[in-house]
Design a protein around this motif. Structure first.
Motif, PDB file in Angstrom:
ATOM      1  N   ARG A  86      88.852 -45.662 -57.028  1.00  0.00           N
ATOM      2  CA  ARG A  86      90.123 -45.051 -56.643  1.00  0.00           C
ATOM      3  C   ARG A  86      90.020 -44.233 -55.362  1.00  0.00           C
ATOM      4  NH1 ARG A  86      90.552 -42.608 -62.570  1.00  0.00           N
ATOM      5  NH2 ARG A  86      88.406 -42.300 -61.938  1.00  0.00           N
ATOM      6  N   ALA A  87      88.787 -44.006 -54.866  1.00  0.00           N
ATOM      7  CA  ALA A  87      88.597 -43.213 -53.652  1.00  0.00           C
ATOM      8  C   ALA A  87      88.966 -44.044 -52.422  1.00  0.00           C
ATOM      9  CB  ALA A  87      87.154 -42.743 -53.548  1.00  0.00           C
ATOM     10  N   LYS A  88      89.288 -43.350 -51.323  1.00  0.00           N
ATOM     11  CA  LYS A  88      89.630 -44.030 -50.067  1.00  0.00           C
ATOM     12  C   LYS A  88      88.412 -44.794 -49.536  1.00  0.00           C
ATOM     13  CE  LYS A  88      92.976 -40.559 -48.675  1.00  0.00           C
ATOM     14  NZ  LYS A  88      93.312 -39.543 -47.668  1.00  0.00           N
ATOM     15  N   ARG A  89      88.683 -45.746 -48.648  1.00  0.00           N
ATOM     16  CA  ARG A  89      87.608 -46.578 -48.110  1.00  0.00           C
ATOM     17  C   ARG A  89      86.507 -45.725 -47.477  1.00  0.00           C
ATOM     18  NH1 ARG A  89      88.248 -49.754 -42.565  1.00  0.00           N
ATOM     19  NH2 ARG A  89      88.090 -47.592 -41.937  1.00  0.00           N
ATOM     20  N   ASP A  90      86.896 -44.791 -46.624  1.00  0.00           N
ATOM     21  CA  ASP A  90      85.928 -43.949 -45.933  1.00  0.00           C
ATOM     22  C   ASP A  90      85.857 -42.558 -46.561  1.00  0.00           C
ATOM     23  OD1 ASP A  90      85.497 -46.066 -44.248  1.00  0.00           O
ATOM     24  OD2 ASP A  90      86.858 -45.347 -42.699  1.00  0.00           O
ATOM     25  N   GLY A  91      86.326 -42.456 -47.792  1.00  0.00           N
ATOM     26  CA  GLY A  91      86.398 -41.149 -48.439  1.00  0.00           C
ATOM     27  C   GLY A  91      85.157 -40.810 -49.239  1.00  0.00           C
ATOM     28  N   ARG A  92      85.395 -40.115 -50.326  1.00  0.00           N
ATOM     29  CA  ARG A  92      84.335 -39.576 -51.148  1.00  0.00           C
ATOM     30  C   ARG A  92      83.528 -40.701 -51.807  1.00  0.00           C
ATOM     31  NH1 ARG A  92      85.631 -35.248 -55.865  1.00  0.00           N
ATOM     32  NH2 ARG A  92      83.486 -34.888 -56.493  1.00  0.00           N
ATOM     33  N   TYR A  93      82.200 -40.505 -51.870  1.00  0.00           N
ATOM     34  CA  TYR A  93      81.337 -41.490 -52.519  1.00  0.00           C
ATOM     35  C   TYR A  93      80.359 -40.779 -53.442  1.00  0.00           C
ATOM     36  CZ  TYR A  93      78.039 -40.206 -48.813  1.00  0.00           C
ATOM     37  OH  TYR A  93      77.217 -39.517 -47.968  1.00  0.00           O
ATOM     38  N   LEU A  94      79.791 -41.538 -54.356  1.00  0.00           N
ATOM     39  CA  LEU A  94      78.855 -40.976 -55.324  1.00  0.00           C
ATOM     40  C   LEU A  94      77.424 -40.949 -54.789  1.00  0.00           C
ATOM     41  CD1 LEU A  94      80.259 -42.818 -58.455  1.00  0.00           C
ATOM     42  CD2 LEU A  94      80.667 -40.446 -57.784  1.00  0.00           C
ATOM     43  N   MET A 124      85.145 -44.072 -65.424  1.00  0.00           N
ATOM     44  CA  MET A 124      85.418 -44.138 -64.000  1.00  0.00           C
ATOM     45  C   MET A 124      84.844 -45.457 -63.465  1.00  0.00           C
ATOM     46  SD  MET A 124      84.005 -41.542 -61.077  1.00  0.00           S
ATOM     47  CE  MET A 124      82.319 -41.456 -61.549  1.00  0.00           C
ATOM     48  N   PRO A 125      85.684 -46.354 -62.930  1.00  0.00           N
ATOM     49  CA  PRO A 125      85.182 -47.619 -62.370  1.00  0.00           C
ATOM     50  C   PRO A 125      84.464 -47.375 -61.037  1.00  0.00           C
ATOM     51  CG  PRO A 125      87.570 -47.479 -62.125  1.00  0.00           C
ATOM     52  CD  PRO A 125      87.133 -46.280 -62.896  1.00  0.00           C
ATOM     53  N   VAL A 126      83.246 -47.852 -60.963  1.00  0.00           N
ATOM     54  CA  VAL A 126      82.431 -47.647 -59.760  1.00  0.00           C
ATOM     55  C   VAL A 126      82.305 -48.969 -59.025  1.00  0.00           C
ATOM     56  CG1 VAL A 126      80.170 -46.953 -58.897  1.00  0.00           C
ATOM     57  CG2 VAL A 126      81.160 -45.779 -60.849  1.00  0.00           C
ATOM     58  N   LYS A 127      82.428 -48.886 -57.689  1.00  0.00           N
ATOM     59  CA  LYS A 127      82.258 -50.063 -56.823  1.00  0.00           C
ATOM     60  C   LYS A 127      81.129 -49.793 -55.849  1.00  0.00           C
ATOM     61  CE  LYS A 127      86.189 -52.731 -57.140  1.00  0.00           C
ATOM     62  NZ  LYS A 127      86.015 -54.105 -57.483  1.00  0.00           N
ATOM     63  N   ILE A 128      80.394 -50.834 -55.527  1.00  0.00           N
ATOM     64  CA  ILE A 128      79.442 -50.767 -54.414  1.00  0.00           C
ATOM     65  C   ILE A 128      80.151 -51.426 -53.254  1.00  0.00           C
ATOM     66  CG2 ILE A 128      77.220 -51.546 -53.547  1.00  0.00           C
ATOM     67  CD1 ILE A 128      76.170 -51.471 -56.386  1.00  0.00           C
ATOM     68  N   ARG A 129      80.397 -50.652 -52.205  1.00  0.00           N
ATOM     69  CA  ARG A 129      81.188 -51.161 -51.084  1.00  0.00           C
ATOM     70  C   ARG A 129      80.701 -50.591 -49.763  1.00  0.00           C
ATOM     71  NH1 ARG A 129      86.720 -48.136 -52.819  1.00  0.00           N
ATOM     72  NH2 ARG A 129      86.122 -46.015 -52.239  1.00  0.00           N
ATOM     73  N   LEU A 130      81.311 -51.082 -48.693  1.00  0.00           N
ATOM     74  CA  LEU A 130      80.961 -50.631 -47.350  1.00  0.00           C
ATOM     75  C   LEU A 130      81.899 -49.508 -46.931  1.00  0.00           C
ATOM     76  CD1 LEU A 130      80.387 -54.035 -45.541  1.00  0.00           C
ATOM     77  CD2 LEU A 130      78.726 -52.609 -46.699  1.00  0.00           C
ATOM     78  N   GLN A 131      81.329 -48.507 -46.271  1.00  0.00           N
ATOM     79  CA  GLN A 131      82.114 -47.406 -45.733  1.00  0.00           C
ATOM     80  C   GLN A 131      81.906 -47.426 -44.225  1.00  0.00           C
ATOM     81  OE1 GLN A 131      80.936 -43.177 -46.406  1.00  0.00           O
ATOM     82  NE2 GLN A 131      82.694 -43.205 -47.788  1.00  0.00           N
ATOM     83  N   ARG A 132      83.003 -47.612 -43.478  1.00  0.00           N
ATOM     84  CA  ARG A 132      82.887 -47.809 -42.038  1.00  0.00           C
ATOM     85  C   ARG A 132      82.616 -46.510 -41.298  1.00  0.00           C
ATOM     86  NH1 ARG A 132      85.553 -51.597 -37.693  1.00  0.00           N
ATOM     87  NH2 ARG A 132      85.007 -50.366 -35.882  1.00  0.00           N
ATOM     88  N   HIS A 133      81.680 -46.623 -40.349  1.00  0.00           N
ATOM     89  CA  HIS A 133      81.384 -45.546 -39.412  1.00  0.00           C
ATOM     90  C   HIS A 133      81.236 -46.202 -38.052  1.00  0.00           C
ATOM     91  CE1 HIS A 133      80.740 -42.355 -42.391  1.00  0.00           C
ATOM     92  NE2 HIS A 133      80.301 -43.346 -43.162  1.00  0.00           N
ATOM     93  N   GLY A 134      80.878 -45.452 -37.035  1.00  0.00           N
ATOM     94  CA  GLY A 134      80.721 -46.017 -35.702  1.00  0.00           C
ATOM     95  C   GLY A 134      82.013 -45.933 -34.934  1.00  0.00           C
TER      96      GLY A 134
END
Length: 186
Positions: A26-34, A1-11
């Motif tokens: 493969r998860a959505k930008r604001d979706g499920r995270y590890l 499973m390819p893992v990315k460290i990224r920003l998830q928008r809130h606010g």
């Protein structure tokens, strides 16, 4: 499973607030995270970043790839440096103590830079506030000066009326004495 460290928008709209997360690519930008690694608030000056450096290093060592923005944030907070130093320790180029000393020295230098920037911003804000106060004082003085001539004109007019009245009284008194002198002369 390819893992990315990224920003998830809130606010809310126009006021972004981001979570820094390790998520499946493969998860959505604001979706499920590890795992949530930290937060990033770009609305403040300088931007507020709260990051679990050790958690980020753990994910980097496990092969997580940071996005461009996340890479900049990780670099700013020193996670990439700590990962680099950990690689040097694994290879035997450094000892654990030397790596910690280098990282602490870098953190101190970074904190000095940030505090200097905050001081400059506070000083600039104080200067701007002082300039605004001076400008406001100048406007108020101009407004008072514009209103003052009307009062002076009234005072000047009153003084002119008083001068005319005193002159008339003196003239009347002179006329009375002249009339009295004429009667005596007759």
């Amino acid at each position: 499973m390819p893992v990315k460290i990224r920003l998830q928008r809130h606010g809310k709209k126009g006021k972004p607030f981001y979570w820094i997360v390790a998520a499946d690519a493969r998860a959505k930008r604001d979706g499920r995270y590890l795992e949530k690694i930290g937060t990033y608030n770009p609305n403040t000056n300088p931007a507020t970043i709260d990051l679990d450096v050790d958690g980020a290093v753990k994910w980097l060592q496990n092969g997580a790839q940071p996005t461009d923005t996340a890479k900049g944030i990780l670099s700013y907070k020193g996670a990439l440096l700590k990962n680099h130093l950990a690689g040097g320790v694994r290879k035997g180029a450094l000892t654990e103590e030397q790596a910690e000393e280098k990282f602490k020295a870098w953190l101190e230098e970074k904190e000095n830079k940030v505090s200097t920037k905050e001081e400059k911003l506070a000083k600039a804000q104080a200067e701007a506030k002082a300039k605004a106060l001076e400008a406001e004082k100048a406007v108020n003085e101009a407004r008072i000066a514009a209103a003052t001539p009307e009062v002076e004109e009234v005072v000047e007019a009153t003084e002119e009326v008083e001068a005319i009245e005193t002159a008339a009284e003196e003239g009347a008194a002179d006329a009375d004495t002249e009339v009295a002198e004429e009667k005596k002369a007759e």
